[in-house]
Design an enzyme around this catalytic site. Structure first.
Site, PDB file in Angstrom:
ATOM      1  N   GLN A 105      66.365  65.042  -9.011  1.00 34.41           N
ATOM      2  CA  GLN A 105      67.227  65.682 -10.004  1.00 34.41           C
ATOM      3  C   GLN A 105      68.395  66.443  -9.391  1.00 34.41           C
ATOM      4  O   GLN A 105      69.162  67.071 -10.115  1.00 34.41           O
ATOM      5  CB  GLN A 105      66.397  66.649 -10.873  1.00 34.41           C
ATOM      6  N   ASP A 158      61.873  66.929  -3.038  1.00 37.83           N
ATOM      7  CA  ASP A 158      62.028  65.972  -4.130  1.00 37.83           C
ATOM      8  C   ASP A 158      63.446  66.148  -4.662  1.00 37.83           C
ATOM      9  O   ASP A 158      63.732  67.126  -5.340  1.00 37.83           O
ATOM     10  CB  ASP A 158      60.967  66.273  -5.202  1.00 37.83           C
ATOM     11  N   CYS A 182      56.136  64.565 -17.292  1.00 38.38           N
ATOM     12  CA  CYS A 182      55.370  64.434 -16.042  1.00 38.38           C
ATOM     13  C   CYS A 182      55.328  65.768 -15.300  1.00 38.38           C
ATOM     14  O   CYS A 182      55.477  65.822 -14.063  1.00 38.38           O
ATOM     15  CB  CYS A 182      55.949  63.353 -15.139  1.00 38.38           C
ATOM     16  N   LYS A 211      68.473  57.547 -11.040  1.00 37.34           N
ATOM     17  CA  LYS A 211      68.807  58.914 -11.479  1.00 37.34           C
ATOM     18  C   LYS A 211      70.251  59.274 -11.153  1.00 37.34           C
ATOM     19  O   LYS A 211      70.744  60.313 -11.579  1.00 37.34           O
ATOM     20  CB  LYS A 211      67.914  59.930 -10.752  1.00 37.34           C
ATOM     21  N   HIS A 266      57.260  67.875 -10.572  1.00 37.78           N
ATOM     22  CA  HIS A 266      56.973  66.599 -11.244  1.00 37.78           C
ATOM     23  C   HIS A 266      55.682  66.041 -10.659  1.00 37.78           C
ATOM     24  O   HIS A 266      55.358  66.277  -9.488  1.00 37.78           O
ATOM     25  CB  HIS A 266      58.147  65.655 -10.993  1.00 37.78           C
TER      26      HIS A 266
HETATM   27  C1  LIG Z   1      61.883  65.807 -10.162  1.00 37.32           C
HETATM   28  C2  LIG Z   1      61.407  64.364 -10.249  1.00 37.32           C
HETATM   29  N1  LIG Z   1      60.670  63.861  -9.228  1.00 37.32           N
HETATM   30  C3  LIG Z   1      60.230  62.584  -9.248  1.00 37.32           C
HETATM   31  C4  LIG Z   1      60.513  61.760 -10.325  1.00 37.32           C
HETATM   32  C5  LIG Z   1      60.018  60.312 -10.281  1.00 37.32           C
HETATM   33  O1  LIG Z   1      61.142  59.477 -10.115  1.00 37.32           O
HETATM   34  P1  LIG Z   1      60.914  57.886 -10.179  1.00 37.32           P
HETATM   35  O2  LIG Z   1      60.006  57.551  -9.027  1.00 37.32           O
HETATM   36  O3  LIG Z   1      62.285  57.291 -10.038  1.00 37.32           O
HETATM   37  O4  LIG Z   1      60.285  57.627 -11.507  1.00 37.32           O
HETATM   38  C6  LIG Z   1      61.257  62.244 -11.403  1.00 37.32           C
HETATM   39  C7  LIG Z   1      61.514  61.352 -12.597  1.00 37.32           C
HETATM   40  N2  LIG Z   1      61.632  62.133 -13.795  1.00 37.32           N
HETATM   41  C8  LIG Z   1      61.577  61.631 -15.008  1.00 37.32           C
HETATM   42  C9  LIG Z   1      61.383  60.371 -15.409  1.00 37.32           C
HETATM   43  O5  LIG Z   1      61.409  60.364 -16.800  1.00 37.32           O
HETATM   44  N3  LIG Z   1      61.607  61.646 -17.252  1.00 37.32           N
HETATM   45  C10 LIG Z   1      61.706  62.448 -16.148  1.00 37.32           C
HETATM   46  O6  LIG Z   1      61.879  63.667 -16.158  1.00 37.32           O
HETATM   47  C11 LIG Z   1      61.724  63.565 -11.368  1.00 37.32           C
HETATM   48  O7  LIG Z   1      62.469  64.079 -12.364  1.00 37.32           O
END
Ligand SMILES: Cc1ncc(COP(=O)(O)O)c(CNc2co[nH]c2=O)c1O
Length: 411
Positions: A202, A199, A365, A225, A122
């Site tokens: 997920q 990370d 992303c 999440k 990501h």
């Molecule tokens: C693997 C991964 N890393 C980092 C992030 C960033 O997380 P945040 O800081 O809470 O935004 C996401 C968010 N992924 C997604 C957000 O919207 N669609 C997605 O797949 C992610 O899926």
């Protein structure tokens, strides 16, 4: 009764129709929905205990501080960290990863050092490392993926060397859903003297995470999440690294003493938590942890694996549908990326929304991965603990109807 059917009534948002069809929410990789237990815990705090933390002498301040630090302890237990000193509250995974890249990167990475990444990351686990590499004249080294999108472990070991200072990888990737062998990767990384940054955005919603067993150096995830609120996340870091790291944000809360021209810092974890924290968010995250723990992460994983074992072969069997990532359902942690050949993913997602089914369309992303897949964008369906067999039946029907609509104009 499957878990999804049993737990669905905890999520009020799911009981609505979209375009006169029952909502089928399959965008959990973007964000999950919150159970009543989380909503009620946050409301109770704001209705009974809210005050600013750590400095208040009055009763509400003491109660707010107790609730906030109890949330931290709950996170510690959930990820099996050694100490609450290793559990930092952040705004989310993105902030957590930026803190590591800025603060640990500044003390550990020198010109010519290698930072190992994968094409499946990501942007939150790519762009901060790009900035660090530019600041330090370090090298970004990308580990190949195999033909099904898994990390190529042979290539990883080839590229791992004494120059490797950081290995930054997703535990579960957000497009292909692949589960990376983090424990083995951590062992190999430590053998060459590097640190591993994981990370976990997920992975935390889908499986039990034990940071000590994995022996990771940093682990990042987001509350939203994992059935908690937005605006709250966690950075786990080994105490020995956090002690060496300078704060990234400065101001109140994080200081010990402020002189006119310099200041000293508070102890861990508060050294990294400048300003008034997101107390309500932390309490909501803690309530989400209690909710998940009550169900059991193994139960959740088994539920989602059973659904994946049903839906993936059915999707793969639809002529004209391309499914990305591993062929085997057991290698998809709740996420399926797919396209209907010849139809733009945005058109697919719009047509499926007309049938009540919420899937994501775009690059997620993960633009380097789109290039690796040789596509501009994909559709993505992602399961949650509340997903039911009926949801997936409606999803498959919507994919078939969407394909037929664009081929002969009827839906
Ligand atoms: C693997 C991964 N890393 C980092 C992030 C960033 O997380 P945040 O800081 O809470 O935004 C996401 C968010 N992924 C997604 C957000 O919207 N669609 C997605 O797949 C992610 O899926």
């Amino acid at each position: 009764m499957m878990l999804g059917d049993k737990r669905r009534n905890d999520f009020p948002i799911l009981y609505q129709t979209v375009n006169d069809e029952p909502l089928v929410y399959l965008d959990n990789a973007a964000t999950t929905q919150k159970p009543r237990q989380v909503l009620e815990a946050m409301s109770y705090y704001d209705e009974h205990d809210h005050a600013n933390v750590h400095r208040g002498v009055h009763t509400l301040g003491a109660r707010a501080t107790e609730a906030y630090e109890a949330a931290r302890e709950n996170v510690r237990q959930f990820i099996h960290a050694h100490s609450t000193k290793e559990v930092l509250f952040t705004r989310g995974t993105t902030t957590s990863l930026n803190w590591v890249a800025q603060s640990y990167g500044d003390v550990a990475v020198e010109a010519g050092d290698d930072i190992l990444l994968s094409y499946a990351e990501h942007h939150a686990n790519l762009v901060p490392w790009q900035q660090l590499a530019k600041r330090k004249q370090a090298n970004l080294v990308y580990i190949d993926l195999d033909e099904e999108g898994r990390l190529d472990m042979t290539d990883f070991q080839t590229k791992l060397s004494s120059k490797t200072k950081i290995v930054a990888l997703a535990h579960v990737t957000n497009v292909l859903g692949t589960i990376q062998p983090i424990k083995e990767i951590a062992r190999l990384t430590h053998e060459v003297g590097g640190v591993i940054v994981v990370d976990g955005a997920q992975s935390v919603p889908h499986m039990a995470v034990d940071v000590q067993d994995l022996d990771v150096d940093f682990y990042a995830f987001s509350g939203h999440k994992m059935y908690g609120p937005t605006g709250i996340g966690v950075l786990y870091g080994k105490e020995k690294w956090l002690e060496q790291m300078s704060p990234v944000e400065f101001g109140g809360e994080m200081i010990e003493f402020v002189h006119l021209y310099n200041s000293t810092w508070a102890d861990l974890p508060w050294k990294f938590e400048a300003g008034t924290p997101n107390m309500t968010g932390a309490i909501g995250l803690s309530a989400a942890i209690d909710y998940l723990t009550t169900i059991g992460m193994t139960t959740i994983m088994q539920h989602e694996q059973a659904l994946m074992a049903d839906v993936l072969p059915r999707l793969q069997a639809i002529e004209g549908v391309t499914v990305f990532g591993p062929t085997s359902p057991s290698e998809h942690a709740g996420v399926i990326a797919f396209n209907i050949d010849g139809i733009h993913p945005h058109d697919v997602a719009t047509a499926m929304d007309m049938q009540g089914v919420a899937v994501r369309a775009g690059h997620h992303c993960a633009q380097p991965l789109m290039k690796w897949l040789d596509v501009q964008a994909t559709n993505r369906a992602s399961l949650g603990l509340y997903t039911t067999q009926a949801d997936l039946n409606q999803f498959i029907q919507a994919v078939i109807a969407t394909k037929e609509f664009f081929q002969n104009g009827t839906i």
